[in-house]
Design a protein around this motif. Structure first.
Motif, PDB file in Angstrom:
ATOM      1  N   GLU A 228       0.862  -1.182   0.000  1.00 53.28           N
ATOM      2  CA  GLU A 228       0.000   0.000   0.000  1.00 53.28           C
ATOM      3  C   GLU A 228       0.898   1.232   0.000  1.00 53.28           C
ATOM      4  OE1 GLU A 228      -3.131   0.119   2.918  1.00 53.28           O
ATOM      5  OE2 GLU A 228      -2.996  -2.049   3.207  1.00 53.28           O
ATOM      6  N   LYS A 229       0.565   2.186  -0.831  1.00 50.13           N
ATOM      7  CA  LYS A 229       1.417   3.372  -0.973  1.00 50.13           C
ATOM      8  C   LYS A 229       1.207   4.334   0.202  1.00 50.13           C
ATOM      9  CE  LYS A 229       2.041   3.382  -5.985  1.00 50.13           C
ATOM     10  NZ  LYS A 229       3.469   3.040  -5.849  1.00 50.13           N
ATOM     11  N   TYR A 230       2.320   4.712   0.819  1.00 53.01           N
ATOM     12  CA  TYR A 230       2.337   5.693   1.901  1.00 53.01           C
ATOM     13  C   TYR A 230       3.440   6.701   1.611  1.00 53.01           C
ATOM     14  CZ  TYR A 230      -0.844   3.192   5.069  1.00 53.01           C
ATOM     15  OH  TYR A 230      -1.950   2.612   5.640  1.00 53.01           O
ATOM     16  N   VAL A 231       3.320   7.869   2.237  1.00 56.04           N
ATOM     17  CA  VAL A 231       4.340   8.897   2.091  1.00 56.04           C
ATOM     18  C   VAL A 231       4.859   9.250   3.482  1.00 56.04           C
ATOM     19  CG1 VAL A 231       2.650  10.786   2.193  1.00 56.04           C
ATOM     20  CG2 VAL A 231       4.870  11.159   1.101  1.00 56.04           C
ATOM     21  N   VAL A 251       7.873   8.351  -1.107  1.00 53.59           N
ATOM     22  CA  VAL A 251       6.780   7.406  -1.284  1.00 53.59           C
ATOM     23  C   VAL A 251       7.315   5.991  -1.118  1.00 53.59           C
ATOM     24  CG1 VAL A 251       4.999   6.533  -2.836  1.00 53.59           C
ATOM     25  CG2 VAL A 251       5.559   8.979  -2.812  1.00 53.59           C
ATOM     26  N   GLU A 253       6.075   1.648  -0.088  1.00 51.38           N
ATOM     27  CA  GLU A 253       4.985   0.673  -0.103  1.00 51.38           C
ATOM     28  C   GLU A 253       5.028  -0.134   1.195  1.00 51.38           C
ATOM     29  OE1 GLU A 253       6.295  -1.213  -3.668  1.00 51.38           O
ATOM     30  OE2 GLU A 253       4.655  -0.367  -4.842  1.00 51.38           O
ATOM     31  N   LYS A 267      11.139   0.346  -0.432  1.00 48.21           N
ATOM     32  CA  LYS A 267      11.553   1.501  -1.224  1.00 48.21           C
ATOM     33  C   LYS A 267      12.419   0.982  -2.368  1.00 48.21           C
ATOM     34  CE  LYS A 267      12.438   5.844  -2.300  1.00 48.21           C
ATOM     35  NZ  LYS A 267      11.414   6.753  -2.852  1.00 48.21           N
ATOM     36  N   SER A 281      -1.064   7.691   4.518  1.00 46.54           N
ATOM     37  CA  SER A 281      -1.558   6.968   3.351  1.00 46.54           C
ATOM     38  C   SER A 281      -1.714   7.908   2.162  1.00 46.54           C
ATOM     39  CB  SER A 281      -2.901   6.306   3.673  1.00 46.54           C
ATOM     40  OG  SER A 281      -3.402   5.627   2.547  1.00 46.54           O
ATOM     41  N   VAL A 282      -1.439   7.374   0.972  1.00 46.25           N
ATOM     42  CA  VAL A 282      -1.557   8.138  -0.271  1.00 46.25           C
ATOM     43  C   VAL A 282      -2.907   7.860  -0.905  1.00 46.25           C
ATOM     44  CG1 VAL A 282      -0.633   8.481  -2.588  1.00 46.25           C
ATOM     45  CG2 VAL A 282       0.923   8.114  -0.658  1.00 46.25           C
ATOM     46  N   GLU A 343       2.165  -1.973 -15.532  1.00 45.56           N
ATOM     47  CA  GLU A 343       1.464  -1.212 -14.494  1.00 45.56           C
ATOM     48  C   GLU A 343      -0.015  -1.107 -14.778  1.00 45.56           C
ATOM     49  OE1 GLU A 343       2.515   2.753 -12.925  1.00 45.56           O
ATOM     50  OE2 GLU A 343       4.527   1.935 -12.895  1.00 45.56           O
TER      51      GLU A 343
END
Length: 409
Positions: A228-231, A251, A253, A267, A281-282, A343
């Motif tokens: 899950e994408k987070y920053v 960013v 995961e 990363k 969370s993004v 993708e």
């Protein structure tokens, strides 16, 4: 026929129930005037509701008119945050209340309301088997904030045991010793849990706590290598080999969310642990985390692996993956994804080439222009089919032809 009435009530103890939700019930032995004895189970809020109805039925004896005329015993009101310790503490007042109630004059102790409350119910005859708890459910303050009107009973807090000495560093935390039992008021994903110990309330790192019934925590059983994408919101420099150093606004995961507040993140091709309280969370709105204080809200909780000599009551410790396993499985997942799909979810040329390599070779191939449709093969003749089919098929075809000839002479 003389009416049967209650002549004695004795409190035996309490049980922890898990259905339909976690709660406690008191076990009462009721002795009736016909010399029968029945075991019943009642929750404390039920007893208090009965107590209020009894006071309304007898306003003089309850002191509603003149306090000096009160004979009906008092009973403390239930609290919304119920716990095992509170259940134990209420045993003595409840036992005294039942004894005093049955000692009231007959018009009170033998009234229909009292007899009805202590009568055996269907659920008393077939109670659920008392089992030990095998999972942890969060009783968060956010779940009942502003919804008191829809709550039908008290909220039961989970009991945890402290496995290592913890010294508080701010007034918002509490000091605990190994072996202390605490009630969990709120669990936060950042690894800080709000606990109650005796009359003290404060934040404690989740890594110092373990459930009484099982060493396994209700966290993600398996990593999600899709991620899950987070920053990152705050920069962090790794202090251990299995951690990841990241700057602000990077960013990453998240592939595994752990209860101690140190999540496994990826990363690029590298993985490592990172404080979840420094991640956002993004593309998805998440509820704000509880604010600890100006200093501790910026300080990650200690990791479970850093606790010195944790004294667990369980023979089997919590299962954990090594950093090598995280990296190996993550890289294998990424390689499979890159080779199979792009993708956008469509097959990539490289993945298509690998799939073609697994297909059986064609007997005959004719070069075709990319814009032309493939040629439709010609239908084989009947004689060719009969030559290549099995003996069983040829017999079936012969029988069918004979039947058709007889039907059409």
């Amino acid at each position: 026929m003389e009416q049967i009435y209650v002549r004695h009530v004795e409190l035996l103890g309490y049980e922890k129930r898990l259905f339909p939700s976690q709660h406690f019930v008191y076990m009462l032995i009721v002795k009736w005037s016909d010399l029968s004895e029945k075991l019943i189970y009642r929750r404390y809020p039920e007893v208090h509701t009965f107590h209020k109805a009894l006071k309304e039925m007898f306003p003089i004896e309850s002191g509603a008119i003149e306090k000096r005329d009160r004979t009906i015993p008092t009973l403390p009101a239930p609290s919304w945050l119920d716990s095992q310790k509170a259940t134990e503490t209420r045993q003595s007042p409840l036992a005294e209340y039942c004894h005093s109630l049955i000692s009231q004059p007959p018009h009170i102790s033998r009234c229909r309301l009292v007899c009805s409350f202590f009568a055996v119910r269907p659920e008393d005859e077939n109670p659920p088997s008392p089992t030990r708890k095998n999972e942890t459910n969060v009783a968060s303050k956010d779940q009942f904030k502003g919804t008191i009107s829809v709550i039908t009973g008290p909220i039961v807090l989970d009991t945890y045991r402290v496995i290592g000495d913890f010294e508080k560093t701010s007034k918002h935390e509490i000091t605990l010793q190994t072996g202390d039992l605490v009630e969990i008021v709120e669990k936060s994903t950042n690894g800080w849990w709000f606990c109650q110990y005796d009359t003290n309330l404060g934040w404690v790192p989740a890594s110092y706590l373990e459930p009484l019934d099982t060493p396994e925590e209700p966290e993600e059983a398996e990593p999600n290598y899709a991620g899950e994408k987070y920053v990152t919101t705050i920069a962090y420099k790794a202090e251990q080999e299995d951690e990841l150093s990241l700057e602000v606004d990077e960013v990453v995961e998240v592939i595994h969310k752990l209860l101690d507040g140190w999540w496994e993140v990826r990363k690029g091709d590298e993985t490592g642990h990172f404080p979840s309280m420094f991640l956002k969370s993004v593309g998805r709105q998440e509820p704000a985390e509880p604010q600890l204080n100006n200093s501790s809200q910026r300080r990650p909780p200690p990791r479970r692996s850093t606790i010195r000599n944790p004294k667990s009551i369980h023979t089997k410790g919590r299962q954990s993956l090594s950093q090598d396993a995280y990296r190996r499985n993550s890289r294998r997942f990424l390689q499979t994804t890159r080779d199979g799909l792009t993708e956008g979810g469509r097959k990539s040329p490289l993945g298509e080439k690998m799939n073609q390599a697994n297909l059986p070779e064609k007997l005959e191939s004719t070069p075709k222009d990319e814009g032309q449709m493939p040629a439709i093969p010609t239908r084989p003749t009947a004689d060719l089919i009969m030559q290549r089919c099995t003996e069983h098929t040829r017999k079936k075809v012969s029988v069918r032809k004979s039947n058709e000839s007889a039907a059409n002479p």
